[in-house]
Design a protein around this motif. Structure first.
Motif, PDB file in Angstrom:
ATOM      1  N   UNK A 120      44.328  91.798 -14.674  1.00 44.83           N
ATOM      2  CA  UNK A 120      44.557  90.480 -14.077  1.00 44.83           C
ATOM      3  C   UNK A 120      44.087  90.397 -12.628  1.00 44.83           C
ATOM      4  N   UNK A 121      43.794  91.539 -12.019  1.00 43.62           N
ATOM      5  CA  UNK A 121      43.394  91.557 -10.614  1.00 43.62           C
ATOM      6  C   UNK A 121      41.881  91.670 -10.426  1.00 43.62           C
ATOM      7  N   UNK A 122      41.155  91.776 -11.508  1.00 45.16           N
ATOM      8  CA  UNK A 122      39.712  91.932 -11.391  1.00 45.16           C
ATOM      9  C   UNK A 122      39.084  90.673 -10.818  1.00 45.16           C
ATOM     10  N   UNK A 123      38.153  90.883  -9.901  1.00 49.70           N
ATOM     11  CA  UNK A 123      37.509  89.757  -9.223  1.00 49.70           C
ATOM     12  C   UNK A 123      36.615  88.964 -10.168  1.00 49.70           C
ATOM     13  N   UNK A 124      35.856  89.681 -10.984  1.00 47.43           N
ATOM     14  CA  UNK A 124      34.912  89.043 -11.900  1.00 47.43           C
ATOM     15  C   UNK A 124      34.855  89.907 -13.151  1.00 47.43           C
ATOM     16  N   UNK A 125      35.683  89.580 -14.169  1.00 46.41           N
ATOM     17  CA  UNK A 125      35.918  90.542 -15.240  1.00 46.41           C
ATOM     18  C   UNK A 125      34.689  90.971 -16.033  1.00 46.41           C
TER      19      UNK A 125
END
Length: 311
Positions: free
Chosen positions: A54-59
């Motif tokens: 959920x914290x990934x900038x650009x999955x």
């Protein structure tokens, strides 16, 4: 470049070894030619949509992995601490970016330190996240001091075997839970006492410890409350401890989430250079065998660290 990528969250089948663009370093970043990438449970949890997904900038497409060892090949503007050709290691782009399961990564210079000269690339790649977790759990969270006693669950694991060495270096009395096959290994690391969890319930074998480092969670965490002395600390890297349970037992408890801290990683690298900290590699596999590596990690029974070879 060659990289492991996922294009959607899922299981092992979501991992693809494919061609990907070589990144360009931005201001404050360095381009690292990766020689080896460490594997941590957060890697496969994140690929499944858990972990830090959920914290990934650009999955997507997402390149897993945060632990790397390699050589600096390019510099972004404003980088003064490194130059091309420097051997480095670090926990890079945590926890927003990943990028370690590849032949190159562009990462903030502040995420890296000089690779300890005593470690090869596999060992250096296995060091950062696990050692930072152990350091921050034992010293920042629990405040472990010389003369105190610490119980480390899963003492032969990735975090555990480094925590044993750090706690011993600090001057603590170190007790660890482990299977019989790992007892000789842990004695080589300087542990003071081992409890075989297949033969003995640890809560019946030890009492009045100052710190519990919980690397297992679940039922093991629940059974750990009673071994702490009043005012002791349970630091868990697996599951958030129950505050009401802690209060009921007259102890403290905290979940530990690792963070990038260059000063800590430099201190850890110094200990490795002094011969006080060793990294045990369970196995090094090529990028093409990333699915096998994740399967092995999921068992929870590897000794030390698993590493991917990027070259």
């Amino acid at each position: 470049m060659k990289a492991v990528r996922i294009h959607e969250f899922g299981g092992l089948d979501s991992l693809r070894v494919e061609d990907a663009p070589t990144p360009e370093p931005r201001d404050g970043e360095v381009l690292v030619r990766i020689h080896a990438a460490g594997i941590n449970p957060v890697d496969w949890k994140t690929c499944a949509g858990e972990g830090v997904a959920s914290r990934l900038e650009d999955p997507f497409p997402f390149i897993p992995g945060w632990d790397v060892s390699g050589v600096v090949e390019g510099l972004g503007a404003g980088v003064a601490d490194f130059q091309a050709g420097d051997a480095v290691c670090g926990m890079v782009r945590w926890h927003w970016g990943g990028g370690g399961y590849a032949q190159y990564v562009a990462a903030p210079a502040a995420d890296l330190v000089a690779k300890p000269h005593t470690l090869d690339d596999s060992q250096a790649a296995g060091l950062p996240l696990a050692a930072l977790t152990a350091w921050q759990a034992l010293f920042d969270t629990a405040g472990l001091q010389a003369g105190q006693t610490v119980l480390i669950h899963a003492a032969a694991g990735g975090v555990g075997h480094l925590a044993v060495q750090l706690a011993t270096w600090q001057g603590a009395q170190v007790i660890g839970t482990a299977s019989a096959r790992n007892q000789g290994f842990l004695r080589e690391l300087g542990i003071h006492r081992i409890i075989d969890y297949n033969e003995t319930r640890f809560e019946e074998a030890t009492k009045d410890v100052d710190v519990v480092l919980d690397c297992v969670g679940g039922e093991v965490q629940e059974r750990s409350w009673g071994v702490l002395k009043p005012g002791g600390m349970l630091a868990s890297i697996r599951g958030r401890p129950d505050a009401e349970q802690a209060d009921a037992h007259g102890v403290r408890a905290q979940h530990v989430s690792v963070r990038t801290e260059q000063a800590h990683l430099r201190a850890i690298a110094d200990l490795a250079n002094e011969g006080r900290l060793r990294v045990h590699i369970h196995e090094t596999l090529p990028l093409d065998e990333v699915r096998k590596a994740h399967e092995m990690s999921k068992t929870g029974h590897t000794r030390g660290k698993l590493v991917l070879r990027a070259v």
